[in-house]
Scaffold this motif. Sequence first.
Motif, PDB file in Angstrom:
ATOM      1  N   MET A   9       0.716  -1.189   0.098  1.00 42.79           N
ATOM      2  CA  MET A   9      -0.042   0.111   0.010  1.00 42.79           C
ATOM      3  C   MET A   9       0.997   1.243  -0.042  1.00 42.79           C
ATOM      4  N   SER A  10       0.817   2.162  -0.994  1.00 36.08           N
ATOM      5  CA  SER A  10       1.584   3.369  -0.955  1.00 36.08           C
ATOM      6  C   SER A  10       1.282   4.310   0.260  1.00 36.08           C
ATOM      7  N   GLU A  11       2.605   4.960   0.561  1.00 38.68           N
ATOM      8  CA  GLU A  11       2.567   5.886   1.658  1.00 38.68           C
ATOM      9  C   GLU A  11       1.606   7.163   1.199  1.00 38.68           C
ATOM     10  N   ARG A  12       0.653   7.406   1.930  1.00 43.47           N
ATOM     11  CA  ARG A  12      -0.151   8.918   1.662  1.00 43.47           C
ATOM     12  C   ARG A  12      -0.754   9.175   2.943  1.00 43.47           C
ATOM     13  N   ARG A  13      -1.531  10.263   2.814  1.00 47.77           N
ATOM     14  CA  ARG A  13      -2.178  10.795   4.035  1.00 47.77           C
ATOM     15  C   ARG A  13      -3.562   9.981   3.849  1.00 47.77           C
ATOM     16  N   PRO A  14      -4.127   9.373   4.970  1.00 50.98           N
ATOM     17  CA  PRO A  14      -5.266   8.885   4.649  1.00 50.98           C
ATOM     18  C   PRO A  14      -6.600   9.676   4.496  1.00 50.98           C
ATOM     19  N   TYR A  15      -7.501   9.117   3.785  1.00 50.55           N
ATOM     20  CA  TYR A  15      -8.899   9.980   3.835  1.00 50.55           C
ATOM     21  C   TYR A  15      -9.886   9.081   4.971  1.00 50.55           C
ATOM     22  N   PRO A  16     -10.725   9.985   5.237  1.00 47.73           N
ATOM     23  CA  PRO A  16     -11.822   9.403   6.198  1.00 47.73           C
ATOM     24  C   PRO A  16     -12.599   8.325   5.640  1.00 47.73           C
ATOM     25  N   SER A  17     -12.772   8.150   4.201  1.00 51.30           N
ATOM     26  CA  SER A  17     -13.392   6.868   3.713  1.00 51.30           C
ATOM     27  C   SER A  17     -12.423   5.616   3.556  1.00 51.30           C
ATOM     28  N   ASP A  18     -11.194   5.696   3.887  1.00 52.57           N
ATOM     29  CA  ASP A  18     -10.388   4.894   3.737  1.00 52.57           C
ATOM     30  C   ASP A  18     -10.744   3.502   4.550  1.00 52.57           C
ATOM     31  N   LEU A  19     -10.245   2.260   4.198  1.00 55.92           N
ATOM     32  CA  LEU A  19     -10.551   1.062   4.917  1.00 55.92           C
ATOM     33  C   LEU A  19      -9.455   0.971   5.990  1.00 55.92           C
ATOM     34  N   SER A  20     -10.149   0.842   7.255  1.00 57.39           N
ATOM     35  CA  SER A  20      -9.163   0.348   8.291  1.00 57.39           C
ATOM     36  C   SER A  20      -8.702  -1.025   8.198  1.00 57.39           C
ATOM     37  N   ASP A  21      -7.596  -1.252   8.844  1.00 58.05           N
ATOM     38  CA  ASP A  21      -7.014  -2.664   8.708  1.00 58.05           C
ATOM     39  C   ASP A  21      -8.061  -3.792   9.040  1.00 58.05           C
ATOM     40  N   ALA A  22      -9.141  -3.433  10.152  1.00 61.26           N
ATOM     41  CA  ALA A  22      -9.969  -4.330  10.502  1.00 61.26           C
ATOM     42  C   ALA A  22     -11.079  -4.551   9.527  1.00 61.26           C
ATOM     43  N   ARG A  23     -11.486  -3.446   8.734  1.00 63.69           N
ATOM     44  CA  ARG A  23     -12.315  -3.528   7.607  1.00 63.69           C
ATOM     45  C   ARG A  23     -11.994  -4.086   6.509  1.00 63.69           C
ATOM     46  N   TRP A  24     -10.515  -4.035   6.288  1.00 62.53           N
ATOM     47  CA  TRP A  24     -10.009  -4.493   4.962  1.00 62.53           C
ATOM     48  C   TRP A  24      -9.733  -6.062   5.346  1.00 62.53           C
ATOM     49  N   GLU A  25      -9.741  -6.603   6.556  1.00 59.45           N
ATOM     50  CA  GLU A  25      -9.644  -8.197   6.686  1.00 59.45           C
ATOM     51  C   GLU A  25     -10.851  -8.602   6.499  1.00 59.45           C
ATOM     52  N   LEU A  26     -12.241  -7.884   6.574  1.00 58.16           N
ATOM     53  CA  LEU A  26     -13.340  -8.316   6.331  1.00 58.16           C
ATOM     54  C   LEU A  26     -13.539  -8.477   4.901  1.00 58.16           C
ATOM     55  N   ILE A  27     -13.003  -7.515   4.188  1.00 54.28           N
ATOM     56  CA  ILE A  27     -13.546  -7.330   2.548  1.00 54.28           C
ATOM     57  C   ILE A  27     -12.305  -8.230   1.782  1.00 54.28           C
ATOM     58  N   GLU A  28     -11.217  -8.310   2.139  1.00 53.43           N
ATOM     59  CA  GLU A  28     -10.167  -8.534   1.267  1.00 53.43           C
ATOM     60  C   GLU A  28     -10.051  -9.939   0.617  1.00 53.43           C
ATOM     61  N   PRO A  29     -10.867 -11.018   1.445  1.00 51.26           N
ATOM     62  CA  PRO A  29     -11.000 -12.107   1.002  1.00 51.26           C
ATOM     63  C   PRO A  29     -11.545 -12.301  -0.247  1.00 51.26           C
ATOM     64  N   VAL A  30     -13.070 -11.736  -0.418  1.00 47.06           N
ATOM     65  CA  VAL A  30     -13.526 -11.631  -1.739  1.00 47.06           C
ATOM     66  C   VAL A  30     -12.788 -11.185  -2.831  1.00 47.06           C
ATOM     67  N   LEU A  31     -12.126  -9.956  -2.782  1.00 42.00           N
ATOM     68  CA  LEU A  31     -11.405  -9.373  -3.414  1.00 42.00           C
ATOM     69  C   LEU A  31     -10.520 -10.383  -4.144  1.00 42.00           C
ATOM     70  N   ALA A  32      -9.732 -10.778  -3.285  1.00 39.67           N
ATOM     71  CA  ALA A  32      -8.464 -11.521  -3.504  1.00 39.67           C
ATOM     72  C   ALA A  32      -8.763 -12.656  -4.251  1.00 39.67           C
ATOM     73  N   ALA A  33     -10.037 -13.362  -4.005  1.00 36.83           N
ATOM     74  CA  ALA A  33     -10.407 -14.690  -4.651  1.00 36.83           C
ATOM     75  C   ALA A  33     -10.858 -14.144  -6.119  1.00 36.83           C
ATOM     76  N   TRP A  34     -11.421 -12.916  -6.188  1.00 35.01           N
ATOM     77  CA  TRP A  34     -11.828 -12.557  -7.583  1.00 35.01           C
ATOM     78  C   TRP A  34     -10.622 -12.484  -8.402  1.00 35.01           C
ATOM     79  N   ARG A  35      -9.488 -11.857  -7.796  1.00 33.46           N
ATOM     80  CA  ARG A  35      -8.301 -11.783  -8.662  1.00 33.46           C
ATOM     81  C   ARG A  35      -7.961 -12.913  -9.091  1.00 33.46           C
ATOM     82  N   PHE A  36      -7.677 -13.692  -7.958  1.00 31.33           N
ATOM     83  CA  PHE A  36      -7.039 -15.180  -8.446  1.00 31.33           C
ATOM     84  C   PHE A  36      -7.869 -15.731  -9.515  1.00 31.33           C
ATOM     85  N   GLU A  37      -9.247 -15.690  -9.352  1.00 34.35           N
ATOM     86  CA  GLU A  37      -9.917 -16.528 -10.263  1.00 34.35           C
ATOM     87  C   GLU A  37      -9.881 -15.871 -11.571  1.00 34.35           C
TER      88      GLU A  37
END
Length: 289
Positions: A1-29
């Motif tokens: 993940m590139s270094e930048r100042r975060p925006y309020p809409s950015d995913l936290s680590d905890a929320r990304w942990e919930l979402i990442e498996p679906v997106l990673a599976a999509w990319r792998f497939e």
Amino acid sequence: MSERRPYPSDLSDARWELIEPVLAAWRFERRGRALDFGRPPRHDLREIMNAILYVDRTGVQWRYLPHDFPPWETVYGYFAKWEKDDVFAQLTGVLRRLLRQQEGKRAEPSACVIDAQSVKTSTSVPATSQGTDAGKKIVGRKRSIVTDTLGLLLAVLVTAASVQDSAAGTHLVDEVAAAYPTIRKVWVDGGYRQHLVEHAAALGIDMEIVQRAPGTRGFTPQPKRWTVERTYGWLMFHRRLARDYETLPSRSEAMIHLAMTNLMARRLTGEATISWRDPTSPDQLRIPG
């Protein structure tokens, strides 16, 4: 993940942990079907999702994405591919089941609520996908949604505003019956006709029309149905949904799924949704979920 100042809409680590498996599976497939399987992806999925959430939350045009995100053409390309492959609907389903279990409910609902909302459209929306809601005097599109009794999204259909509630409702009842066989009860308002009640009964679903009390004026919460009204309120914290800006109705549906994904992920992780008000103001609101 590139270094930048975060925006309020950015995913936290905890929320990304919930979402990442679906997106990673999509990319792998998807890479498994591509000829360039050996070439590593150029852009980080988390940054792509952050950029899409930024658009949904702020209402900015794709071309106006800040330059510290990946190029807008790339971000929009991912959004279009994820919409086509039902990735946003998958995310909604995964998070809804987790949240229902967290709330002490069964993963799959047994009852739901259907309602419709007409909204104005932008100049980018083709006239062929618009219409006039004669009752509300709105020229634009209609969003018909199905939620469970917690107000969590089950299905959405975007049509021209001229489409009758019962016509959109028939489509949604069919979808709900096929996707959620556990549902046996649905509540709707007086805008839905008796023939839809009969159609639902043929599918094994008891539909109840909740009528407003005679003489009632203005907005009054209705028994059982108030949860879906609250859901529309939640969705309005995403400025992209204040109007319908999407060229295709299916992209509008994706934006609604995305907003619900954001809201449910925040509820699952205990993070608040900041309102549109100035965060430095003393009357700043923080909305649970």
